[in-house]
Design a protein around this motif. Structure first.
Motif, PDB file in Angstrom:
ATOM      1  N   TYR A 149      71.017 -35.579  27.725  1.00 32.32           N
ATOM      2  CA  TYR A 149      69.336 -36.357  27.217  1.00 32.32           C
ATOM      3  C   TYR A 149      68.877 -36.973  28.007  1.00 32.32           C
ATOM      4  CZ  TYR A 149      72.388 -39.740  25.211  1.00 32.32           C
ATOM      5  OH  TYR A 149      73.340 -40.816  25.405  1.00 32.32           O
ATOM      6  N   VAL A 150      67.983 -37.439  28.303  1.00 31.01           N
ATOM      7  CA  VAL A 150      67.207 -39.001  28.462  1.00 31.01           C
ATOM      8  C   VAL A 150      67.005 -39.624  27.188  1.00 31.01           C
ATOM      9  CG1 VAL A 150      66.388 -38.442  30.819  1.00 31.01           C
ATOM     10  CG2 VAL A 150      64.827 -37.864  28.733  1.00 31.01           C
ATOM     11  N   HIS A 151      67.237 -41.378  27.448  1.00 33.11           N
ATOM     12  CA  HIS A 151      66.811 -42.967  26.504  1.00 33.11           C
ATOM     13  C   HIS A 151      65.891 -43.034  26.834  1.00 33.11           C
ATOM     14  CE1 HIS A 151      66.883 -44.782  22.257  1.00 33.11           C
ATOM     15  NE2 HIS A 151      68.111 -45.021  23.237  1.00 33.11           N
ATOM     16  N   VAL A 152      64.280 -43.172  27.140  1.00 28.44           N
ATOM     17  CA  VAL A 152      63.701 -43.573  27.414  1.00 28.44           C
ATOM     18  C   VAL A 152      63.647 -45.292  26.418  1.00 28.44           C
ATOM     19  CG1 VAL A 152      62.750 -42.491  29.550  1.00 28.44           C
ATOM     20  CG2 VAL A 152      61.679 -42.525  26.939  1.00 28.44           C
ATOM     21  N   ASP A 155      51.191 -40.935  18.987  1.00 19.89           N
ATOM     22  CA  ASP A 155      51.247 -40.540  19.742  1.00 19.89           C
ATOM     23  C   ASP A 155      51.386 -39.363  20.217  1.00 19.89           C
ATOM     24  OD1 ASP A 155      54.055 -40.164  19.424  1.00 19.89           O
ATOM     25  OD2 ASP A 155      54.871 -41.451  20.311  1.00 19.89           O
ATOM     26  N   PRO A 156      51.399 -38.608  21.630  1.00 22.27           N
ATOM     27  CA  PRO A 156      51.993 -37.565  21.861  1.00 22.27           C
ATOM     28  C   PRO A 156      52.654 -36.427  21.276  1.00 22.27           C
ATOM     29  CG  PRO A 156      51.764 -38.316  23.661  1.00 22.27           C
ATOM     30  CD  PRO A 156      51.539 -39.968  22.581  1.00 22.27           C
ATOM     31  N   ASN A 157      53.740 -37.293  20.296  1.00 21.41           N
ATOM     32  CA  ASN A 157      54.475 -36.773  19.456  1.00 21.41           C
ATOM     33  C   ASN A 157      54.873 -36.544  17.845  1.00 21.41           C
ATOM     34  OD1 ASN A 157      56.625 -36.599  21.943  1.00 21.41           O
ATOM     35  ND2 ASN A 157      55.842 -39.116  21.532  1.00 21.41           N
ATOM     36  N   GLY A 158      53.274 -36.775  17.750  1.00 21.17           N
ATOM     37  CA  GLY A 158      53.084 -37.379  16.510  1.00 21.17           C
ATOM     38  C   GLY A 158      53.483 -38.551  15.852  1.00 21.17           C
ATOM     39  N   CYS A 175      61.015 -37.664  21.077  1.00 23.38           N
ATOM     40  CA  CYS A 175      60.190 -37.737  21.894  1.00 23.38           C
ATOM     41  C   CYS A 175      60.160 -35.859  22.222  1.00 23.38           C
ATOM     42  CB  CYS A 175      59.334 -38.312  23.142  1.00 23.38           C
ATOM     43  SG  CYS A 175      60.496 -38.292  24.348  1.00 23.38           S
ATOM     44  N   ARG A 176      59.051 -34.861  22.837  1.00 23.53           N
ATOM     45  CA  ARG A 176      59.378 -34.236  23.425  1.00 23.53           C
ATOM     46  C   ARG A 176      58.791 -33.772  24.509  1.00 23.53           C
ATOM     47  NH1 ARG A 176      55.025 -31.834  19.991  1.00 23.53           N
ATOM     48  NH2 ARG A 176      54.166 -33.313  20.143  1.00 23.53           N
ATOM     49  N   ASP A 177      58.432 -34.163  25.490  1.00 22.28           N
ATOM     50  CA  ASP A 177      58.642 -34.611  26.726  1.00 22.28           C
ATOM     51  C   ASP A 177      58.461 -36.231  27.371  1.00 22.28           C
ATOM     52  OD1 ASP A 177      58.404 -32.681  29.169  1.00 22.28           O
ATOM     53  OD2 ASP A 177      56.790 -34.678  29.312  1.00 22.28           O
ATOM     54  N   ALA A 178      59.579 -36.466  27.965  1.00 28.32           N
ATOM     55  CA  ALA A 178      59.734 -38.201  28.215  1.00 28.32           C
ATOM     56  C   ALA A 178      58.629 -38.558  29.451  1.00 28.32           C
ATOM     57  CB  ALA A 178      61.103 -38.162  28.809  1.00 28.32           C
ATOM     58  N   GLU A 179      58.119 -37.704  30.356  1.00 31.34           N
ATOM     59  CA  GLU A 179      56.871 -37.757  31.154  1.00 31.34           C
ATOM     60  C   GLU A 179      55.813 -37.811  29.938  1.00 31.34           C
ATOM     61  OE1 GLU A 179      54.251 -39.048  34.160  1.00 31.34           O
ATOM     62  OE2 GLU A 179      56.723 -39.527  33.757  1.00 31.34           O
ATOM     63  N   ASP A 180      55.896 -36.810  29.246  1.00 29.09           N
ATOM     64  CA  ASP A 180      53.900 -36.989  28.431  1.00 29.09           C
ATOM     65  C   ASP A 180      54.324 -39.253  27.474  1.00 29.09           C
ATOM     66  OD1 ASP A 180      52.737 -35.126  29.349  1.00 29.09           O
ATOM     67  OD2 ASP A 180      53.470 -34.079  27.088  1.00 29.09           O
ATOM     68  N   GLY A 202      65.375 -32.017  25.937  1.00 26.87           N
ATOM     69  CA  GLY A 202      64.844 -31.258  27.197  1.00 26.87           C
ATOM     70  C   GLY A 202      64.925 -29.711  26.672  1.00 26.87           C
ATOM     71  N   ASP A 203      64.657 -29.953  24.906  1.00 28.68           N
ATOM     72  CA  ASP A 203      64.448 -28.194  24.153  1.00 28.68           C
ATOM     73  C   ASP A 203      62.450 -28.662  24.095  1.00 28.68           C
ATOM     74  OD1 ASP A 203      63.913 -29.748  22.499  1.00 28.68           O
ATOM     75  OD2 ASP A 203      65.746 -29.274  21.266  1.00 28.68           O
TER      76      ASP A 203
END
Length: 176
Positions: free
Chosen positions: A53-56, A130-133, A17-22, A72-73
């Motif tokens: 990284y975070v893995h959600v 989703d927000p990541n495509g 994902c681009r951003d874990a919170e989004d 994180g990038d």
């Protein structure tokens, strides 16, 4: 049975994902899948590679999860150049056609582009990203269960497809 250990079910499927919170906002606040676990590490346990990284993990109704890695990038996965964008997707089942209609209405209200419903003969589906495509499909069964002959029919249809594909490619190998 081929003797392999029985596979009990899906534990999780993971995407970047681009951003874990989004991603959390989309999966938890819009789709209603609770965030149930987060792993934060600087080193990948399976490879030893340094990569913070975070893995959600977001839980589905059956206890399985859809999960994401935020490296994180700010980058999401890039689509494969040799694969049409409709091929790779995650299909999630909803209870019935009424739930599918409600889901579509709520997605549209959240300003998410939705395609469908599409009738596949045994399910009806809607599609969105989703927000990541990541392409998502929500699907509702239109028949209670597949015919008991379905596995044999699927094997026969696969053999026919394989024969046709080989003929198109100019191969004459025989399929058992």
């Amino acid at each position: 049975m081929n003797g392999f250990v029985p596979v009990k079910g899906l534990h999780h499927v993971a995407y970047r994902c681009r951003d874990a919170e989004d991603t959390r906002r989309f999966y938890e606040d819009i789709l209603g899948l609770p965030l149930v676990h987060l792993i934060r590490l600087d080193t990948v346990p399976s490879t030893g590679e340094r990569c913070p990284y975070v893995h959600v993990f977001f839980e589905l109704g059956d206890g399985s999860c859809v999960a994401f890695f935020d490296l994180g990038d700010g980058e999401a996965s890039t689509p494969s150049a040799n694969t049409p964008p409709w091929v790779q997707h995650l299909a999630l089942e909803v209870a019935d056609l009424a739930a599918l209609d409600t889901a579509k209405q709520r997605l549209v209200e959240a300003r998410i582009d939705v395609t469908g419903p599409t009738d596949h003969g045994f399910v009806k589906s809607i599609y969105f990203r989703d927000p990541n495509g990541v392409r998502l499909e929500l699907t509702a069964k239109t028949i209670p269960s597949l015919d008991h002959d379905a596995p044999a029919d699927a094997h026969r249809a696969l053999q026919e497809w394989t024969r046709e594909k080989q003929l198109r490619a100019g191969h004459t190998a025989k399929i058992a």
